[in-house]
Design an enzyme around this catalytic site. Structure first.
Site, PDB file in Angstrom:
ATOM      1  N   ASP A   1       1.870   1.806   5.396  1.00 24.70           N
ATOM      2  CA  ASP A   1       2.148   3.231   5.521  1.00 24.70           C
ATOM      3  C   ASP A   1       1.089   3.842   6.450  1.00 24.70           C
ATOM      4  OD1 ASP A   1       4.111   5.145   4.849  1.00 24.70           O
ATOM      5  OD2 ASP A   1       2.682   6.167   3.560  1.00 24.70           O
TER       6      ASP A   1
ATOM      7  N   ASP B   1       4.418  -2.782   6.130  1.00 21.90           N
ATOM      8  CA  ASP B   1       3.345  -1.980   6.735  1.00 21.90           C
ATOM      9  C   ASP B   1       2.476  -1.388   5.636  1.00 21.90           C
ATOM     10  OD1 ASP B   1       6.137  -0.337   6.786  1.00 21.90           O
ATOM     11  OD2 ASP B   1       4.503   0.895   6.037  1.00 21.90           O
TER      12      ASP B   1
HETATM   13  N1  LIG Z   1       5.988   3.177   5.197  1.00 24.01           N
HETATM   14  C1  LIG Z   1       7.261   3.299   4.831  1.00 24.01           C
HETATM   15  N2  LIG Z   1       7.705   4.457   4.279  1.00 24.01           N
HETATM   16  C2  LIG Z   1       9.003   4.561   3.891  1.00 24.01           C
HETATM   17  N3  LIG Z   1       9.911   3.602   4.039  1.00 24.01           N
HETATM   18  C3  LIG Z   1       9.507   2.450   4.580  1.00 24.01           C
HETATM   19  N4  LIG Z   1      10.178   1.325   4.852  1.00 24.01           N
HETATM   20  C4  LIG Z   1       9.318   0.457   5.408  1.00 24.01           C
HETATM   21  N5  LIG Z   1       8.093   1.002   5.533  1.00 24.01           N
HETATM   22  C5  LIG Z   1       8.176   2.257   5.016  1.00 24.01           C
END
Ligand SMILES: Nc1ncnc2[nH]cnc12
Ligand SMILES: CSC[C@H]1O[C@H](OP(=O)(O)O)[C@H](O)[C@@H]1O
Length: 292
Positions: free
Chosen positions: A213, A211
């Site tokens: 974030d 992703d």
């Molecule tokens: N955005 C994110 N923040 C922290 N851990 C993750 N693991 C997968 N995506 C994450």
């Protein structure tokens, strides 16, 4: 005790390695308690490999609750010299797109210092390992070559920011991490890397980007649903990269200094080591103790 040469710690989404043969399930007791689960030890490309699902089968252990010391100590007891870690991460920079893989070469600690286990030492024996280069670059080379062989879009290098969690970051935090120049974000790898170095085991991470974030204009919030969807799309690639890495590691001598990380790190003179602590740490400091 069963033995293995390579450890694979599977993170979110990577709960098994299907191509293992001659499989045995091994529970390892350690002076630091029980590991996350039983190890699945099997043969892959002719090499004995110990697989551990980091969060336990069924994903039941929070990042903060992970028994990091037991996991790494158990791998040491099994004879493992190299650990390949697979981890889901969020991307903090446009260039790391979901489904890409990153092999970080740095970690940045944003966990709460007291909440997590991050050293085997204490109780009368003081050690300070060098951690300027927290990842074994030789193992990183192998992971990079393996990603290329499998045809995965891989980025070599970058900083993995390890946050406490379990909630994902706020937008303000995410933007600050970006401004600091951080590359990817996760919740688990920093303590593992430190403990592996103390245990003189090579450690490298295959970070699976799931992703953007929450800083990204077109993504806005991270959800477990997005993470899981992208992990499911990528898990086969991760397994293939791990298999390829194990194949390339077979017969490859360790060309790094991870195996002697404690040599100049233990401050306390061996004649002052308390007996109980010496016994507890036998698997990692036995070779440095005073001759009887
Ligand atoms: N955005 C994110 N923040 C922290 N851990 C993750 N693991 C997968 N995506 C994450
Ligand atoms: C399921 S999303 C958050 C979760 O995923 C990552 O786990 P791992 O590093 O074990 O793959 C991240 O660190 C969080 O624990």
């Amino acid at each position: 005790m069963a033995k293995a040469q390579i450890g694979i710690i599977g993170g979110s989404g990577l709960y098994q390695m299907p191509e293992l043969t001659d499989v045995e399930e091994v529970r390892v007791e350690t002076p630091f308690g029980d590991p996350s689960d039983a190890f699945i030890i099997g043969t892959l490309e002719g090499v004995r490999v110990a697989f551990l699902p980091r969060h336990g089968r069924g994903h039941r252990i929070l990042p903060t609750e992970l028994p990091f010391r037991a996991n790494i100590y158990a791998l040491k007891l099994l004879g493992v010299e190299r650990i390949l870690s697979a981890s889901a991460v969020g991307s903090l920079q446009e260039r790391y797109a979901p489904l890409d893989m990153v092999i970080p070469d740095q970690f940045f600690d944003r966990t709460r210092a007291r909440a997590r286990e991050s050293t085997f030492f204490g109780d009368g024996i003081v050690a300070h390992i060098s951690f300027a280069h927290p990842v074994c670059s030789d193992l990183g080379d192998v992971l990079e070559e393996s990603c290329r062989a499998v045809g995965v879009n891989v980025h070599r290098g970058g900083t993995y920011l390890c946050m406490e969690g379990p909630a994902f970051s706020t937008k303000a935090e995410s933007n600050v991490y970006r401004a600091w120049g951080m590359d990817v974000i996760g919740m688990t790898n920093l303590q593992e890397a430190k403990l592996a170095r103390e245990a003189e085991i090579c450690y490298a991470t295959l970070a699976l980007v799931t992703d953007y974030d929450c800083w990204h204009e077109s993504h806005d919030v991270v959800t477990v649903e997005t993470v899981v969807e992208n992990l499911n799309k990528n898990v086969r690639h991760a397994q293939l990269v791990m298999r390829e890495a194990v194949k390339r590691l077979q017969g490859r001598p360790r060309a790094c200094e991870c195996g002697s990380a404690l040599k100049n790190a233990i401050f306390t003179a061996p004649e002052l080591w308390p007996e109980a602590t010496t016994k507890r740490l036998e698997a990692i400091i036995g070779k440095y103790k005073k001759a009887d």
